[in-house]
Motif scaffolding. Sequence first.
Motif, PDB file in Angstrom:
ATOM      1  N   GLY A  42     -30.798  78.146  20.874  1.00 37.13           N
ATOM      2  CA  GLY A  42     -31.092  76.872  20.213  1.00 37.13           C
ATOM      3  C   GLY A  42     -31.734  77.072  18.852  1.00 37.13           C
ATOM      4  O   GLY A  42     -31.380  77.992  18.120  1.00 37.13           O
ATOM      5  N   THR A  43     -32.705  76.247  18.550  1.00 37.20           N
ATOM      6  CA  THR A  43     -33.290  76.269  17.207  1.00 37.20           C
ATOM      7  C   THR A  43     -34.523  77.168  17.137  1.00 37.20           C
ATOM      8  O   THR A  43     -35.329  77.052  16.218  1.00 37.20           O
ATOM      9  N   GLU A  44     -34.653  78.062  18.112  1.00 41.02           N
ATOM     10  CA  GLU A  44     -35.854  78.898  18.178  1.00 41.02           C
ATOM     11  C   GLU A  44     -36.087  79.705  16.895  1.00 41.02           C
ATOM     12  O   GLU A  44     -37.214  79.791  16.413  1.00 41.02           O
ATOM     13  N   ASN A  45     -34.987  80.286  16.352  1.00 38.98           N
ATOM     14  CA  ASN A  45     -35.129  81.066  15.117  1.00 38.98           C
ATOM     15  C   ASN A  45     -35.729  80.220  14.008  1.00 38.98           C
ATOM     16  O   ASN A  45     -36.590  80.682  13.259  1.00 38.98           O
ATOM     17  N   TYR A  46     -35.260  78.977  13.937  1.00 39.55           N
ATOM     18  CA  TYR A  46     -35.719  78.110  12.848  1.00 39.55           C
ATOM     19  C   TYR A  46     -37.190  77.743  13.017  1.00 39.55           C
ATOM     20  O   TYR A  46     -37.954  77.741  12.045  1.00 39.55           O
ATOM     21  N   SER A  47     -37.596  77.451  14.258  1.00 40.22           N
ATOM     22  CA  SER A  47     -39.004  77.075  14.429  1.00 40.22           C
ATOM     23  C   SER A  47     -39.909  78.286  14.200  1.00 40.22           C
ATOM     24  O   SER A  47     -41.007  78.163  13.649  1.00 40.22           O
ATOM     25  N   GLU A  48     -39.405  79.472  14.596  1.00 37.78           N
ATOM     26  CA  GLU A  48     -40.174  80.685  14.344  1.00 37.78           C
ATOM     27  C   GLU A  48     -40.295  80.933  12.834  1.00 37.78           C
ATOM     28  O   GLU A  48     -41.356  81.305  12.329  1.00 37.78           O
ATOM     29  N   LEU A  49     -39.180  80.676  12.140  1.00 41.90           N
ATOM     30  CA  LEU A  49     -39.108  80.888  10.697  1.00 41.90           C
ATOM     31  C   LEU A  49     -40.165  80.078   9.959  1.00 41.90           C
ATOM     32  O   LEU A  49     -40.836  80.569   9.050  1.00 41.90           O
ATOM     33  N   LEU A  50     -40.324  78.823  10.399  1.00 42.33           N
ATOM     34  CA  LEU A  50     -41.251  77.927   9.701  1.00 42.33           C
ATOM     35  C   LEU A  50     -42.692  78.405   9.845  1.00 42.33           C
ATOM     36  O   LEU A  50     -43.560  78.019   9.071  1.00 42.33           O
ATOM     37  N   GLN A  51     -42.927  79.252  10.864  1.00 40.57           N
ATOM     38  CA  GLN A  51     -44.292  79.750  11.041  1.00 40.57           C
ATOM     39  C   GLN A  51     -44.448  81.206  10.616  1.00 40.57           C
ATOM     40  O   GLN A  51     -45.472  81.825  10.864  1.00 40.57           O
ATOM     41  N   ASP A  52     -43.397  81.711   9.986  1.00 38.85           N
ATOM     42  CA  ASP A  52     -43.411  83.122   9.582  1.00 38.85           C
ATOM     43  C   ASP A  52     -43.998  83.236   8.172  1.00 38.85           C
ATOM     44  O   ASP A  52     -43.394  82.817   7.196  1.00 38.85           O
ATOM     45  N   ASP A  53     -45.210  83.804   8.104  1.00 37.57           N
ATOM     46  CA  ASP A  53     -45.877  83.920   6.793  1.00 37.57           C
ATOM     47  C   ASP A  53     -45.046  84.727   5.807  1.00 37.57           C
ATOM     48  O   ASP A  53     -45.016  84.431   4.617  1.00 37.57           O
ATOM     49  N   LEU A  54     -44.362  85.772   6.326  1.00 37.74           N
ATOM     50  CA  LEU A  54     -43.577  86.609   5.420  1.00 37.74           C
ATOM     51  C   LEU A  54     -42.387  85.837   4.847  1.00 37.74           C
ATOM     52  O   LEU A  54     -41.963  86.084   3.728  1.00 37.74           O
ATOM     53  N   PHE A  55     -41.838  84.889   5.629  1.00 36.86           N
ATOM     54  CA  PHE A  55     -40.756  84.055   5.124  1.00 36.86           C
ATOM     55  C   PHE A  55     -41.263  83.190   3.967  1.00 36.86           C
ATOM     56  O   PHE A  55     -40.648  83.119   2.895  1.00 36.86           O
ATOM     57  N   TRP A  56     -42.405  82.565   4.164  1.00 35.40           N
ATOM     58  CA  TRP A  56     -42.956  81.723   3.090  1.00 35.40           C
ATOM     59  C   TRP A  56     -43.353  82.565   1.889  1.00 35.40           C
ATOM     60  O   TRP A  56     -43.203  82.137   0.741  1.00 35.40           O
ATOM     61  N   ASN A  57     -43.844  83.771   2.182  1.00 34.47           N
ATOM     62  CA  ASN A  57     -44.136  84.697   1.077  1.00 34.47           C
ATOM     63  C   ASN A  57     -42.862  85.001   0.283  1.00 34.47           C
ATOM     64  O   ASN A  57     -42.873  84.997  -0.946  1.00 34.47           O
ATOM     65  N   ALA A  58     -41.769  85.233   1.029  1.00 36.43           N
ATOM     66  CA  ALA A  58     -40.501  85.548   0.355  1.00 36.43           C
ATOM     67  C   ALA A  58     -40.035  84.374  -0.506  1.00 36.43           C
ATOM     68  O   ALA A  58     -39.549  84.563  -1.623  1.00 36.43           O
ATOM     69  N   ILE A  59     -40.188  83.164   0.019  1.00 36.64           N
ATOM     70  CA  ILE A  59     -39.806  81.967  -0.748  1.00 36.64           C
ATOM     71  C   ILE A  59     -40.638  81.887  -2.030  1.00 36.64           C
ATOM     72  O   ILE A  59     -40.121  81.661  -3.133  1.00 36.64           O
ATOM     73  N   LYS A  60     -41.938  82.118  -1.866  1.00 37.06           N
ATOM     74  CA  LYS A  60     -42.854  82.023  -3.004  1.00 37.06           C
ATOM     75  C   LYS A  60     -42.506  83.079  -4.056  1.00 37.06           C
ATOM     76  O   LYS A  60     -42.388  82.778  -5.251  1.00 37.06           O
TER      77      LYS A  60
END
Lengths: 311, 320
Positions: free
Chosen positions: A65-83
């Motif tokens: 299901g959408t588990e990857n996406y919900s995990e992604l939203l809480q992944d600090d490294l993902f937000w770091n990468a976006i930034k």
Amino acid sequence: MTAISNRPAVGGSKLNLYGGWKVAFWFLLPALIGFVVFYLVPSIRGIYLSFTDTNLLSGRGEVIGTENYSELLQDDLFWNAIKVTAWYVLINIVSQTIIAVLIAVMMDRLTKSAFIRGVVLLPWLIPNVVVALLFVWLLDPNLGYVADVFGWFGIDSDFFTSTTAVIPTIAGVNTWRHMGYTALLIFAGLQTIPGSLYEAAALDGATEMQMLTRITIPLLRPVLALVLVVTVIGSFQVFDTVQVATGGFGGRPGGPVNASRVIYIYIYEKAFVQSQLGYASAMSVMLLVVLMGITYFQLKILRAGESDLSS
Amino acid sequence: MTAALRDMAGRKEVSRAARMGRGVAWALLVLLMIVTLFPFYWALRTALTTNPDLFAPGGAEGLLPPDPTDVNFKRVLGRATDAEIQEGSGRENSASFDYLLGLKNSVIIATVIAIGQVFFSALAAYALARLKFKGREAVFFMFIAGMMLPPIFILIPNLLLMRDMPTWLFGDANSGWLNTYQGAIAPFFLMTPFAVFFLRQFFLSINRSLEEAALIDGANHFRIFRSVILPIASPQLVTMGVLAYVTAWNEFFWPFVVAKDPEVAPLTVTLNAFSVQQPGTQPDWSGLMSGTLLAALPVILIFAAFGRRIVDSIQFSGIK
């Protein structure tokens, strides 16, 4: 063209002149196979993978299901990468566009030399890997020739190895590679501005600067808008330069620490170092959505389709 | 000179400020040329210096190599003796870079991609530019949409596809098309959305009258494509071929993922591997810069031969 279709049909119906599906099919077949196999199906499969926990090594995965996406939203490294990516895009696009406009205007006003246009384009044709290595050497803190030059002006000699300087440095390197290409696109746009406007302005005593801000920039807006859409999309996808410049010489790609871990580097790492294909696919889908949104807003804000010439 | 300028501008007087402005602009243009070309010169200067000389005091200062030598080029070309390897790198066991093997792989991959991509994309572009059929706009829109896809979005599924290539398609039972030429080539061989778009724009600008005469004479579309369109459009097809070749030559990400094995890896990948093997302190800059320059050399030669065409094509794509 219309004259032909109005003629009485020769050796059959009018349709034969323009083929129709039966003819077009054979012309399109190889490209359609290529498109379906390497673009269309992978797009669908990529979206599907993003809802699974597929592992690269085992090759297996189940729908989660959408588990990857919900995990992604809480992944600090993902937000770091976006930034980090956004910061890179901002510096790269602003510097590249300003310099490219200046180069294009200078070429337009000073010289039509094909040689100069050629030299200006050269860096764009050189592999990213080569460009990255050239600049790692030129900016080497110990022996780099350009690092020395910056040193005369009191600019710190850490470029690729400093957490604060690494992104501006990579943005600068890619500005070097792309400014000539971008300038040529803008130069082509400049050729569509009627010369009579400049002559009239010159007669009225306008300065070069006034002509630039009152005539050139406003009339260039449609071309500039399209160039920006293309370069922003390209800029978001920076990978080679970061991988080579921060991954060699005992460094880690995306380093130092996470300072240059742009979204492509993070997706690569998740997929091919940590084997989490599902998670990496979810990030790719997010990237696609972000790029589509940005493109849509750019086209809206910059009104790319309209020209100021007619109004 | 000033008189000529005045006449050209058709003005009574070119003001001092305007002349100064032109001077500054010319100076900036010269500076731009230097900024563009200097990195290549510096790489050459480095490649002509042995690594121990480079790390000697003052060895990396000064515009000319202190003691010019060809030993570094010999090293990356695999023509150096053990003594020369040590002389150039300053080490007994230095990481090595097999330029000729990478060159062979790059040439094979880029050549096959350029030929296939241009030919098959031209076929599709002809249909989209010249034939009328139901769904033409839809097919064209689909291709354009493909241009917007971030490569990484389709890279992961494409990698799985390569790995799963069956044996009847010459795939290895365990690794499919991974670490093969066909794997490095496949996604770019039949089309890229850009090539189709680019060639379609060209075909649209070709005058129709010749084809129509041939059609009325009873030629079919395949004959027209071969004996009318291909000859007329050959300059543009060559331009697209050059662009496709250079793009394939420069490609890093895809072969980095699917074709890392030095036996099939192109120069971009092996050059990166060479730099990854370098230590953080006192890396083999001489060897690296020789390899780097030689890896760029084919592109520079292509550029010398086709530069004008490439410039024109980019301006063309800028207007369209």
